[in-house]
Design a protein around this motif. Structure first.
Motif, PDB file in Angstrom:
ATOM      1  N   ALA A 141       5.048   2.621   1.777  1.00 52.43           N
ATOM      2  CA  ALA A 141       4.429   1.439   2.463  1.00 52.43           C
ATOM      3  C   ALA A 141       5.341   0.905   3.222  1.00 52.43           C
ATOM      4  O   ALA A 141       6.546   0.991   2.683  1.00 52.43           O
ATOM      5  CB  ALA A 141       3.929   0.326   1.402  1.00 52.43           C
ATOM      6  N   PHE A 142       5.097  -0.090   4.158  1.00 45.50           N
ATOM      7  CA  PHE A 142       6.045  -1.170   4.837  1.00 45.50           C
ATOM      8  C   PHE A 142       5.649  -2.275   4.688  1.00 45.50           C
ATOM      9  O   PHE A 142       4.561  -2.991   4.838  1.00 45.50           O
ATOM     10  CB  PHE A 142       6.062  -0.441   6.169  1.00 45.50           C
ATOM     11  N   GLY A 143       6.827  -3.410   4.523  1.00 41.62           N
ATOM     12  CA  GLY A 143       6.415  -4.537   4.699  1.00 41.62           C
ATOM     13  C   GLY A 143       7.859  -5.333   4.696  1.00 41.62           C
ATOM     14  O   GLY A 143       8.764  -5.175   4.092  1.00 41.62           O
ATOM     15  N   ASP A 144       7.880  -6.667   5.307  1.00 40.06           N
ATOM     16  CA  ASP A 144       9.123  -7.403   5.167  1.00 40.06           C
ATOM     17  C   ASP A 144      10.179  -6.663   5.664  1.00 40.06           C
ATOM     18  O   ASP A 144      11.249  -6.958   5.106  1.00 40.06           O
ATOM     19  CB  ASP A 144       9.225  -8.159   3.871  1.00 40.06           C
ATOM     20  N   GLY A 145      10.185  -5.754   6.750  1.00 43.96           N
ATOM     21  CA  GLY A 145      11.038  -5.207   7.205  1.00 43.96           C
ATOM     22  C   GLY A 145      11.794  -4.098   6.171  1.00 43.96           C
ATOM     23  O   GLY A 145      13.018  -3.521   6.515  1.00 43.96           O
ATOM     24  N   LYS A 146      11.092  -3.616   5.093  1.00 43.44           N
ATOM     25  CA  LYS A 146      11.432  -2.575   4.312  1.00 43.44           C
ATOM     26  C   LYS A 146      10.430  -1.387   4.173  1.00 43.44           C
ATOM     27  O   LYS A 146       9.411  -1.604   4.157  1.00 43.44           O
ATOM     28  CB  LYS A 146      11.592  -3.154   3.057  1.00 43.44           C
ATOM     29  N   LEU A 147      10.969  -0.421   4.084  1.00 40.66           N
ATOM     30  CA  LEU A 147      10.092   1.001   3.583  1.00 40.66           C
ATOM     31  C   LEU A 147      10.372   0.916   2.300  1.00 40.66           C
ATOM     32  O   LEU A 147      11.428   1.037   1.615  1.00 40.66           O
ATOM     33  CB  LEU A 147      10.670   2.158   4.500  1.00 40.66           C
ATOM     34  N   LEU A 148       9.254   1.083   1.597  1.00 42.48           N
ATOM     35  CA  LEU A 148       9.136   0.826   0.238  1.00 42.48           C
ATOM     36  C   LEU A 148       8.518   2.297  -0.399  1.00 42.48           C
ATOM     37  O   LEU A 148       7.587   2.766   0.190  1.00 42.48           O
ATOM     38  CB  LEU A 148       8.080  -0.161  -0.320  1.00 42.48           C
ATOM     39  N   ALA A 149       9.127   2.787  -1.590  1.00 41.12           N
ATOM     40  CA  ALA A 149       8.441   4.040  -2.022  1.00 41.12           C
ATOM     41  C   ALA A 149       8.525   4.028  -3.531  1.00 41.12           C
ATOM     42  O   ALA A 149       9.593   3.599  -4.177  1.00 41.12           O
ATOM     43  CB  ALA A 149       9.526   5.230  -1.789  1.00 41.12           C
TER      44      ALA A 149
ATOM     45  N   TYR B 138      13.571   1.207  -2.143  1.00 40.37           N
ATOM     46  CA  TYR B 138      13.312   0.323  -0.845  1.00 40.37           C
ATOM     47  C   TYR B 138      14.661   0.557   0.058  1.00 40.37           C
ATOM     48  O   TYR B 138      15.705   0.595  -0.284  1.00 40.37           O
ATOM     49  CB  TYR B 138      12.848  -0.933  -0.977  1.00 40.37           C
ATOM     50  N   LEU B 139      14.245   0.645   1.336  1.00 49.64           N
ATOM     51  CA  LEU B 139      15.311   0.974   2.245  1.00 49.64           C
ATOM     52  C   LEU B 139      15.078  -0.287   3.387  1.00 49.64           C
ATOM     53  O   LEU B 139      13.821  -0.456   3.995  1.00 49.64           O
ATOM     54  CB  LEU B 139      15.106   2.224   3.030  1.00 49.64           C
ATOM     55  N   ASP B 140      16.098  -1.239   3.669  1.00 50.69           N
ATOM     56  CA  ASP B 140      15.981  -2.296   4.227  1.00 50.69           C
ATOM     57  C   ASP B 140      16.479  -1.770   5.821  1.00 50.69           C
ATOM     58  O   ASP B 140      17.415  -1.360   6.079  1.00 50.69           O
ATOM     59  CB  ASP B 140      16.974  -3.650   4.010  1.00 50.69           C
TER      60      ASP B 140
ATOM     61  N   VAL C 211      -1.780   2.681  -2.204  1.00 47.63           N
ATOM     62  CA  VAL C 211      -0.373   1.468  -2.035  1.00 47.63           C
ATOM     63  C   VAL C 211      -0.877   0.686  -0.887  1.00 47.63           C
ATOM     64  O   VAL C 211      -1.228   1.552   0.057  1.00 47.63           O
ATOM     65  CB  VAL C 211       1.047   2.288  -2.320  1.00 47.63           C
ATOM     66  N   ALA C 212      -0.503  -0.407  -1.047  1.00 51.39           N
ATOM     67  CA  ALA C 212      -0.604  -1.365   0.075  1.00 51.39           C
ATOM     68  C   ALA C 212       0.602  -2.574   0.051  1.00 51.39           C
ATOM     69  O   ALA C 212       0.940  -2.933  -0.924  1.00 51.39           O
ATOM     70  CB  ALA C 212      -1.905  -1.967   0.446  1.00 51.39           C
ATOM     71  N   PHE C 213       0.534  -3.061   1.303  1.00 53.38           N
ATOM     72  CA  PHE C 213       1.480  -4.234   1.239  1.00 53.38           C
ATOM     73  C   PHE C 213       0.813  -5.315   1.884  1.00 53.38           C
ATOM     74  O   PHE C 213       0.247  -5.370   2.958  1.00 53.38           O
ATOM     75  CB  PHE C 213       2.735  -3.902   1.920  1.00 53.38           C
ATOM     76  N   GLY C 214       0.804  -6.675   1.337  1.00 50.96           N
ATOM     77  CA  GLY C 214       0.178  -7.693   1.933  1.00 50.96           C
ATOM     78  C   GLY C 214       0.632  -9.097   1.282  1.00 50.96           C
ATOM     79  O   GLY C 214       1.104  -9.017   0.126  1.00 50.96           O
ATOM     80  N   ASP C 215       0.690  -9.993   1.985  1.00 49.19           N
ATOM     81  CA  ASP C 215       1.118 -11.396   1.200  1.00 49.19           C
ATOM     82  C   ASP C 215       2.473 -11.393   0.609  1.00 49.19           C
ATOM     83  O   ASP C 215       2.760 -12.091  -0.612  1.00 49.19           O
ATOM     84  CB  ASP C 215       0.031 -12.029   0.548  1.00 49.19           C
ATOM     85  N   GLY C 216       3.558 -10.682   0.980  1.00 53.62           N
ATOM     86  CA  GLY C 216       4.626 -10.464   0.382  1.00 53.62           C
ATOM     87  C   GLY C 216       4.583  -9.591  -0.995  1.00 53.62           C
ATOM     88  O   GLY C 216       5.661  -9.451  -1.704  1.00 53.62           O
ATOM     89  N   LYS C 217       3.726  -8.989  -1.117  1.00 51.30           N
ATOM     90  CA  LYS C 217       3.672  -8.289  -2.445  1.00 51.30           C
ATOM     91  C   LYS C 217       3.121  -6.762  -2.033  1.00 51.30           C
ATOM     92  O   LYS C 217       2.508  -6.380  -1.330  1.00 51.30           O
ATOM     93  CB  LYS C 217       2.286  -8.769  -3.105  1.00 51.30           C
ATOM     94  N   LEU C 218       3.840  -5.849  -2.870  1.00 51.92           N
ATOM     95  CA  LEU C 218       3.489  -4.471  -3.169  1.00 51.92           C
ATOM     96  C   LEU C 218       2.416  -4.149  -4.050  1.00 51.92           C
ATOM     97  O   LEU C 218       2.603  -4.414  -5.248  1.00 51.92           O
ATOM     98  CB  LEU C 218       4.647  -3.726  -3.111  1.00 51.92           C
TER      99      LEU C 218
ATOM    100  N   LYS D 149      -7.821   3.424 -13.634  1.00 46.56           N
ATOM    101  CA  LYS D 149      -8.447   2.505 -12.817  1.00 46.56           C
ATOM    102  C   LYS D 149      -7.610   1.243 -12.812  1.00 46.56           C
ATOM    103  O   LYS D 149      -8.133   0.086 -12.045  1.00 46.56           O
ATOM    104  CB  LYS D 149      -9.670   2.389 -13.442  1.00 46.56           C
ATOM    105  N   SER D 150      -6.498   1.118 -13.224  1.00 44.13           N
ATOM    106  CA  SER D 150      -5.621  -0.004 -13.300  1.00 44.13           C
ATOM    107  C   SER D 150      -4.881  -0.142 -12.075  1.00 44.13           C
ATOM    108  O   SER D 150      -4.654   0.847 -11.370  1.00 44.13           O
ATOM    109  CB  SER D 150      -4.643   0.104 -14.606  1.00 44.13           C
ATOM    110  N   GLY D 151      -4.310  -1.536 -11.945  1.00 50.69           N
ATOM    111  CA  GLY D 151      -3.475  -1.680 -10.924  1.00 50.69           C
ATOM    112  C   GLY D 151      -2.640  -2.708 -11.018  1.00 50.69           C
ATOM    113  O   GLY D 151      -2.641  -3.400 -12.191  1.00 50.69           O
ATOM    114  N   GLU D 152      -1.330  -2.911 -10.163  1.00 49.73           N
ATOM    115  CA  GLU D 152      -0.370  -3.747 -10.540  1.00 49.73           C
ATOM    116  C   GLU D 152       0.289  -3.939  -9.141  1.00 49.73           C
ATOM    117  O   GLU D 152       0.055  -3.584  -8.130  1.00 49.73           O
ATOM    118  CB  GLU D 152       0.755  -3.026 -11.364  1.00 49.73           C
ATOM    119  N   TYR D 153       1.040  -5.227  -9.138  1.00 45.28           N
ATOM    120  CA  TYR D 153       1.774  -5.671  -8.063  1.00 45.28           C
ATOM    121  C   TYR D 153       3.066  -6.191  -8.202  1.00 45.28           C
ATOM    122  O   TYR D 153       3.437  -6.736  -9.456  1.00 45.28           O
ATOM    123  CB  TYR D 153       0.805  -6.796  -7.182  1.00 45.28           C
ATOM    124  N   LEU D 154       3.661  -6.158  -7.248  1.00 42.13           N
ATOM    125  CA  LEU D 154       5.299  -6.535  -7.200  1.00 42.13           C
ATOM    126  C   LEU D 154       5.573  -7.406  -6.107  1.00 42.13           C
ATOM    127  O   LEU D 154       5.173  -7.142  -5.119  1.00 42.13           O
ATOM    128  CB  LEU D 154       6.345  -5.476  -7.092  1.00 42.13           C
ATOM    129  N   ASP D 155       6.010  -8.500  -6.558  1.00 40.54           N
ATOM    130  CA  ASP D 155       6.338  -9.621  -5.525  1.00 40.54           C
ATOM    131  C   ASP D 155       7.670  -9.608  -5.034  1.00 40.54           C
ATOM    132  O   ASP D 155       8.553  -9.644  -5.712  1.00 40.54           O
ATOM    133  CB  ASP D 155       6.003 -11.212  -6.073  1.00 40.54           C
TER     134      ASP D 155
END
Length: 117
Positions: free
Chosen positions: A1-9, A30-32, A55-62, A81-87
């Motif tokens: 995913a990509f967000g906030d200028g970071k590549l996230l794996a 992540y890679l800045d 996986v998705a990125f939005g509102d500053g959350k992965l 069927k579970s999900g989680e997010y990282l701020d």
């Protein structure tokens, strides 16, 4: 995913254990892209091992949802069927639980838009 200028794996498939059961990962990094020389940096572990998940990125959350968690004792895939997010603005808080989806899902796409996953 990509967000906030970071590549996230995050998550992924790690092969098989000695018994031939699939192994999922819960680690992430992540890679800045504004500071490539800093290299990859560690993210907190997800709550569950996941591969073939959405996986998705939005509102500053992965956000990570569904996928496989490996195999049970009979060799059947364990669907999630579970999900989680990282701020990303508060990494020290770690991953937080999302409400479960209605069904186990894997090998599917997700998108974030207008505040919705």
């Amino acid at each position: 995913a990509f967000g906030d200028g970071k590549l996230l794996a995050v998550g992924g498939y790690a092969g098989e254990d000695a018994e031939g059961c699939d192994i999922g990962l819960k680690s992430g990094e992540y890679l800045d892209l504004k500071d490539l020389s800093a290299g990859w940096k560690e993210l907190p572990d997800m709550r569950f091992e996941r591969y073939n998940f959405g996986v998705a990125f939005g509102d500053g959350k992965l956000l990570a949802v569904g996928g496989y968690a490996g195999e049970d004792a009979e060799g059947c895939d364990i669907g999630l069927k579970s999900g989680e997010y990282l701020d990303l603005k508060d990494l020290s808080a770690g991953w937080k639980e999302l409400p479960d989806m209605r069904f186990e899902r894997y090998n599917f796409g997700v998108a974030f838009g207008d505040g919705k996953l």
